[in-house]
Design a protein around this motif. Structure first.
Motif, short mmCIF file in Angstrom:
data_model
loop_
_atom_site.label_atom_id
_atom_site.label_comp_id
_atom_site.label_asym_id
_atom_site.label_seq_id
_atom_site.Cartn_x
_atom_site.Cartn_y
_atom_site.Cartn_z
N PHE A 119 51.09 16.58 44.49
CA PHE A 119 50.47 17.91 44.26
C PHE A 119 49.72 17.83 42.85
N THR A 120 48.58 18.76 42.80
CA THR A 120 47.70 18.66 41.61
C THR A 120 47.75 20.21 41.03
N THR A 121 47.11 20.30 40.15
CA THR A 121 47.11 21.64 39.35
C THR A 121 45.73 21.71 38.69
N GLY A 122 44.90 22.72 38.84
CA GLY A 122 43.79 23.05 37.95
C GLY A 122 44.08 23.11 36.39
N ALA A 123 44.91 23.56 36.17
CA ALA A 123 45.45 23.67 34.58
C ALA A 123 45.82 22.38 34.10
N PRO A 124 45.68 21.86 33.00
CA PRO A 124 46.37 20.45 32.66
C PRO A 124 47.80 20.65 32.48
N GLU A 125 48.20 19.39 32.52
CA GLU A 125 49.79 19.28 32.63
C GLU A 125 50.55 19.95 31.30
N VAL A 126 49.94 19.89 30.35
CA VAL A 126 50.45 20.60 29.05
C VAL A 126 50.90 22.06 29.24
N TYR A 127 50.06 22.58 29.89
CA TYR A 127 50.18 24.04 30.61
C TYR A 127 51.50 24.32 30.89
N TYR A 128 52.09 23.31 31.64
CA TYR A 128 53.38 23.39 32.50
C TYR A 128 54.39 23.02 31.50
N SER A 129 54.82 23.96 30.62
CA SER A 129 55.66 23.52 29.66
C SER A 129 56.56 24.84 29.25
N HIS A 130 57.50 24.85 28.47
CA HIS A 130 58.35 25.98 28.25
C HIS A 130 57.40 26.76 27.13
N GLU A 131 56.83 25.70 26.19
CA GLU A 131 56.11 26.42 25.06
C GLU A 131 54.89 27.14 25.71
N ALA A 132 54.17 26.74 26.60
CA ALA A 132 52.70 27.50 27.01
C ALA A 132 53.19 28.19 28.22
N LEU A 133 53.89 27.93 28.96
CA LEU A 133 54.25 28.85 30.20
C LEU A 133 55.59 29.54 30.49
N VAL B 75 42.61 19.10 37.22
CA VAL B 75 41.83 18.74 38.13
C VAL B 75 41.22 20.07 38.80
N SER B 76 40.84 20.98 37.94
CA SER B 76 40.40 22.19 38.61
C SER B 76 39.12 22.17 39.19
N TYR B 77 38.75 22.54 40.49
CA TYR B 77 37.52 22.52 41.21
C TYR B 77 36.51 23.38 40.27
N ALA B 78 36.82 24.25 39.27
CA ALA B 78 36.01 25.09 38.74
C ALA B 78 35.47 24.31 37.66
N LEU B 79 35.72 23.00 37.34
CA LEU B 79 35.19 22.36 36.38
C LEU B 79 33.98 21.41 37.06
N ARG B 80 33.89 21.38 38.22
CA ARG B 80 32.92 20.37 38.88
C ARG B 80 31.77 20.58 38.91
N SER B 81 31.09 21.62 38.21
CA SER B 81 29.60 21.97 37.89
C SER B 81 29.16 21.35 36.67
N ASP B 82 30.20 20.68 35.90
CA ASP B 82 29.99 20.11 34.68
C ASP B 82 30.22 18.40 35.14
N ALA B 83 28.97 17.87 34.85
CA ALA B 83 28.92 16.45 35.63
C ALA B 83 30.04 15.64 34.93
N GLN B 84 30.15 15.62 33.55
CA GLN B 84 31.30 14.83 32.73
C GLN B 84 32.59 15.16 33.48
N GLN B 85 32.90 16.30 33.32
CA GLN B 85 34.08 16.83 33.82
C GLN B 85 34.47 16.38 35.37
N LEU B 86 33.36 16.53 35.96
CA LEU B 86 33.60 16.07 37.74
C LEU B 86 33.94 14.57 37.72
N GLU B 87 33.29 13.74 36.89
CA GLU B 87 33.63 12.54 36.90
C GLU B 87 35.12 12.15 36.11
N GLU B 88 35.79 12.93 35.25
CA GLU B 88 37.09 12.86 35.20
C GLU B 88 37.93 13.37 36.06
#
Length: 185
Positions: A107-121, A153-166
């Protein structure tokens, strides 16, 4: 050779970058695998239970490929589980059809992995998704394999070419890790 069944739980692959790439990479590397794209097969969620159970009976390795939506599986994958993995087939005293089959959650998430932590979420990704999958696998006597997970890997970031490549790079790396997990299963 192991019979591999890849079940795509994305609700709309046309609106995906990461999951679409993962599936494309898997199809290239595993031409003998069966791909069950739920959004294409069942756009109205009217699941053909008999056909899906037949696919599961043939499989040695089952992959659930999906994006995390609202801290859970997408609705189409959840519906598929509700309709297909029923008492008498997947669990209960006579429900042994899935017993011992390898299950690989991917599975994938749009939010970065660091978001899924006790500290953040307040929760880790394993507490949110892993506990659901562990419970289902346990009930159905599936042999749960380690998850393959990629965040950011949020699809919302796909409009930025650099982020899309990442996103593309991360998605291909995800597919490579998943392929390795399938080989080891």
């Amino acid at each position: 050779m192991k019979n591999v069944l890849v079940i795509s739980g994305h609700t709309d692959l046309n609106d995906s970058v990461a999951n679409k790439i993962v599936l494309e990479e898997l199809k290239k590397a595993l031409p003998q695998a069966e791909f069950d794209i739920l959004s294409e097969e069942y756009p109205t969620f009217n699941i053909n239970v008999e056909a899906e159970q037949h696919k599961l009976r043939k499989a040695d390795v089952i992959v659930w490929q999906f994006p995390v939506f609202w801290y859970s599986m997408p609705s189409i994958l959840h519906r598929w589980i509700e309709k297909v993995c029923v008492h008498g087939f997947a669990h209960g005293s006579t429900g042994t059809a899935l017993e011992g089959k390898k299950l690989i959650p991917s599975f994938t998430t749009g939010a970065p992995e660091v978001y899924y932590s006790h500290e953040a979420l307040g929760y880790t990704i394993d507490e949110l998704i892993g506990s659901q999958i562990k419970s289902i696998a346990g009930l159905c006597k599936l042999d749960l394999q380690p998850s393959v997970y990629t965040g950011g890997v949020s699809y919302a970031l796909r409009s930025d070419a650099q982020q899309l490549e990442e996103i593309k790079k991360l998605s291909k790396e995800h597919a490579e890790r998943l392929l390795e997990q399938i080989k080891q299963a």
